[in-house]
Write a protein that holds these residues in place. Structure first.
Motif, PDB file in Angstrom:
ATOM      1  N   LEU A  13       0.823  -1.211   0.000  1.00  0.00           N
ATOM      2  CA  LEU A  13       0.000   0.000   0.000  1.00  0.00           C
ATOM      3  C   LEU A  13       0.859   1.264   0.000  1.00  0.00           C
ATOM      4  N   VAL A  14       1.848   1.314   0.876  1.00  0.00           N
ATOM      5  CA  VAL A  14       2.686   2.508   0.956  1.00  0.00           C
ATOM      6  C   VAL A  14       3.456   2.700  -0.345  1.00  0.00           C
ATOM      7  N   ARG A  15       3.946   1.599  -0.910  1.00  0.00           N
ATOM      8  CA  ARG A  15       4.658   1.688  -2.189  1.00  0.00           C
ATOM      9  C   ARG A  15       3.726   2.207  -3.290  1.00  0.00           C
ATOM     10  N   ALA A  16       2.483   1.756  -3.275  1.00  0.00           N
ATOM     11  CA  ALA A  16       1.513   2.240  -4.268  1.00  0.00           C
ATOM     12  C   ALA A  16       1.237   3.724  -4.079  1.00  0.00           C
ATOM     13  N   GLY A  17       1.170   4.165  -2.831  1.00  0.00           N
ATOM     14  CA  GLY A  17       0.977   5.594  -2.575  1.00  0.00           C
ATOM     15  C   GLY A  17       2.136   6.422  -3.088  1.00  0.00           C
ATOM     16  N   ILE A  18       3.349   5.924  -2.866  1.00  0.00           N
ATOM     17  CA  ILE A  18       4.535   6.625  -3.344  1.00  0.00           C
ATOM     18  C   ILE A  18       4.519   6.721  -4.870  1.00  0.00           C
ATOM     19  N   GLY A  19       4.155   5.631  -5.534  1.00  0.00           N
ATOM     20  CA  GLY A  19       4.223   5.573  -6.990  1.00  0.00           C
ATOM     21  C   GLY A  19       2.985   6.036  -7.719  1.00  0.00           C
ATOM     22  N   ALA A  20       1.980   6.481  -6.999  1.00  0.00           N
ATOM     23  CA  ALA A  20       0.731   6.906  -7.641  1.00  0.00           C
ATOM     24  C   ALA A  20       0.962   8.138  -8.520  1.00  0.00           C
ATOM     25  N   PRO A  21       0.157   8.305  -9.571  1.00  0.00           N
ATOM     26  CA  PRO A  21       0.296   9.487 -10.430  1.00  0.00           C
ATOM     27  C   PRO A  21      -0.055  10.772  -9.691  1.00  0.00           C
ATOM     28  N   LEU A  22       0.246  11.898 -10.319  1.00  0.00           N
ATOM     29  CA  LEU A  22      -0.001  13.192  -9.675  1.00  0.00           C
ATOM     30  C   LEU A  22      -1.483  13.487  -9.503  1.00  0.00           C
ATOM     31  N   ASN A  23      -2.299  13.028 -10.446  1.00  0.00           N
ATOM     32  CA  ASN A  23      -3.736  13.313 -10.411  1.00  0.00           C
ATOM     33  C   ASN A  23      -4.520  12.075  -9.997  1.00  0.00           C
ATOM     34  N   PRO A  24      -5.689  12.259  -9.373  1.00  0.00           N
ATOM     35  CA  PRO A  24      -6.481  11.121  -8.911  1.00  0.00           C
ATOM     36  C   PRO A  24      -6.718  10.089 -10.007  1.00  0.00           C
ATOM     37  N   VAL A  66      -8.372   0.728  -4.440  1.00  0.00           N
ATOM     38  CA  VAL A  66      -7.657  -0.138  -3.496  1.00  0.00           C
ATOM     39  C   VAL A  66      -7.377   0.588  -2.178  1.00  0.00           C
ATOM     40  N   PHE A  67      -7.190   1.898  -2.221  1.00  0.00           N
ATOM     41  CA  PHE A  67      -6.953   2.634  -0.978  1.00  0.00           C
ATOM     42  C   PHE A  67      -8.233   2.684  -0.139  1.00  0.00           C
ATOM     43  N   ILE A  68      -9.360   2.949  -0.801  1.00  0.00           N
ATOM     44  CA  ILE A  68     -10.631   3.037  -0.074  1.00  0.00           C
ATOM     45  C   ILE A  68     -11.014   1.676   0.502  1.00  0.00           C
ATOM     46  N   GLU A  69     -10.789   0.610  -0.272  1.00  0.00           N
ATOM     47  CA  GLU A  69     -11.059  -0.736   0.254  1.00  0.00           C
ATOM     48  C   GLU A  69     -10.180  -1.012   1.469  1.00  0.00           C
ATOM     49  N   SER A  70      -8.942  -0.548   1.420  1.00  0.00           N
ATOM     50  CA  SER A  70      -7.983  -0.864   2.488  1.00  0.00           C
ATOM     51  C   SER A  70      -8.231  -0.082   3.765  1.00  0.00           C
ATOM     52  N   VAL A  71      -8.830   1.103   3.682  1.00  0.00           N
ATOM     53  CA  VAL A  71      -9.134   1.827   4.923  1.00  0.00           C
ATOM     54  C   VAL A  71     -10.306   1.176   5.650  1.00  0.00           C
ATOM     55  N   ASN A  72     -10.923   0.168   5.015  1.00  0.00           N
ATOM     56  CA  ASN A  72     -11.988  -0.603   5.667  1.00  0.00           C
ATOM     57  C   ASN A  72     -11.532  -2.018   6.013  1.00  0.00           C
ATOM     58  N   ASP A  73     -10.233  -2.285   5.902  1.00  0.00           N
ATOM     59  CA  ASP A  73      -9.680  -3.610   6.193  1.00  0.00           C
ATOM     60  C   ASP A  73      -9.845  -3.943   7.679  1.00  0.00           C
ATOM     61  N   ALA A  74      -9.898  -5.233   7.971  1.00  0.00           N
ATOM     62  CA  ALA A  74     -10.047  -5.661   9.368  1.00  0.00           C
ATOM     63  C   ALA A  74      -8.811  -5.320  10.203  1.00  0.00           C
ATOM     64  N   SER A  75      -7.647  -5.240   9.559  1.00  0.00           N
ATOM     65  CA  SER A  75      -6.401  -4.990  10.284  1.00  0.00           C
ATOM     66  C   SER A  75      -6.157  -3.487  10.469  1.00  0.00           C
ATOM     67  N   SER A 123      -1.682   1.926   6.985  1.00  0.00           N
ATOM     68  CA  SER A 123      -0.849   1.974   5.772  1.00  0.00           C
ATOM     69  C   SER A 123      -1.619   2.589   4.615  1.00  0.00           C
ATOM     70  N   ALA A 124      -2.914   2.341   4.550  1.00  0.00           N
ATOM     71  CA  ALA A 124      -3.735   2.962   3.507  1.00  0.00           C
ATOM     72  C   ALA A 124      -3.772   4.477   3.693  1.00  0.00           C
ATOM     73  N   ILE A 125      -3.829   4.919   4.942  1.00  0.00           N
ATOM     74  CA  ILE A 125      -3.805   6.364   5.225  1.00  0.00           C
ATOM     75  C   ILE A 125      -2.455   6.956   4.808  1.00  0.00           C
ATOM     76  N   LYS A 126      -1.371   6.237   5.099  1.00  0.00           N
ATOM     77  CA  LYS A 126      -0.048   6.714   4.676  1.00  0.00           C
ATOM     78  C   LYS A 126       0.030   6.806   3.152  1.00  0.00           C
ATOM     79  N   ALA A 127      -0.539   5.805   2.472  1.00  0.00           N
ATOM     80  CA  ALA A 127      -0.556   5.821   1.006  1.00  0.00           C
ATOM     81  C   ALA A 127      -1.320   7.030   0.490  1.00  0.00           C
ATOM     82  N   ILE A 128      -2.460   7.302   1.099  1.00  0.00           N
ATOM     83  CA  ILE A 128      -3.265   8.471   0.730  1.00  0.00           C
ATOM     84  C   ILE A 128      -2.466   9.751   0.948  1.00  0.00           C
ATOM     85  N   GLY A 129      -1.685   9.780   2.037  1.00  0.00           N
ATOM     86  CA  GLY A 129      -0.865  10.951   2.315  1.00  0.00           C
ATOM     87  C   GLY A 129       0.168  11.200   1.221  1.00  0.00           C
ATOM     88  N   TYR A 130       0.752  10.132   0.706  1.00  0.00           N
ATOM     89  CA  TYR A 130       1.733  10.288  -0.370  1.00  0.00           C
ATOM     90  C   TYR A 130       1.092  10.842  -1.642  1.00  0.00           C
TER      91      TYR A 130
END
Length: 203
Positions: free
Chosen positions: A122-133, A140-149, A155-162
């Protein structure tokens, strides 16, 4: 009146397939005759990434970041004088270096077999995400902020931050109020505040 920090324009981040590829980047930059202006080695133990920057042209910088904790190295171009970085960014894609694609980064999240692996992906995906939405990443980020863990949610929040994508601000605010885990709520609140401080979405 609070003084604004100078705006730094950046390209997207390009994740190298070889996490030790920073040495190849250094050789390529040297072959161009670019001056090294920053050289902070990655610590062998600890989480502080290493960073090397070269001045490609006056006010235009190529930076290579090596993050041992994430087993990741990536490149980006930055400038405080212009947002017209396309021609300099082209050097990265034409350099002969091998980079992860969007599909690779998203597939790594979706194909993760355990929370630890998914957190890193997730964090790697956040780092490598394009500049625009991009809906592929957003999903995958929205699904992950609802993960059981809780760790995966953080980590999804960190990805969103990137990504620094303005549409995520409302989601961060909701998580900061509604997540059942206090540490997740706290991280979402801090990330939302960071978006405000960076004036994400402001013209």
């Amino acid at each position: 009146m609070v003084a604004r920090h100078p705006v730094t324009h950046r390209s997207r981040r390009y994740l190298l397939r070889d996490p030790d590829g920073d040495e190849m980047v250094a050789r390529l930059a040297g072959s161009q005759g670019w001056e090294t202006v920053v050289d902070i080695p990655a610590k062998r133990f600890g989480s502080e990434p290493g960073r090397v920057s070269w001045e490609m042209y006056p006010g235009i910088f190529l930076t290579c970041v090596r993050d041992r904790k994430l087993h990741t190295s990536y490149l980006l171009v930055t400038s405080r004088i212009t947002d017209g970085l396309g021609s300099y960014e082209t050097w990265i894609t034409a350099s002969g270096l091998s980079f992860f694609t969007d599909a690779d980064l998203i597939r790594a999240v979706e194909g993760s077999n355990n929370p630890k692996e998914k957190c890193r992906a997730l964090v790697r995906a956040g780092i490598g995400a394009p500049l625009n939405p991009d809906n592929r990443y957003s999903r995958v980020f929205i699904e992950s902020v609802n993960d059981a863990s809780p760790d995966v949610r953080k980590s999804a929040i960190k990805a969103i931050g990137y990504t620094e994508w303005p549409p995520f601000q409302e989601l961060l605010d909701a998580i900061s109020q509604q997540d059942p885990d206090g540490s997740v709520r706290s991280l979402a609140k801090r990330m939302s505040a960071a978006f405000d401080e960076a004036e994400v979405g402001d013209e």
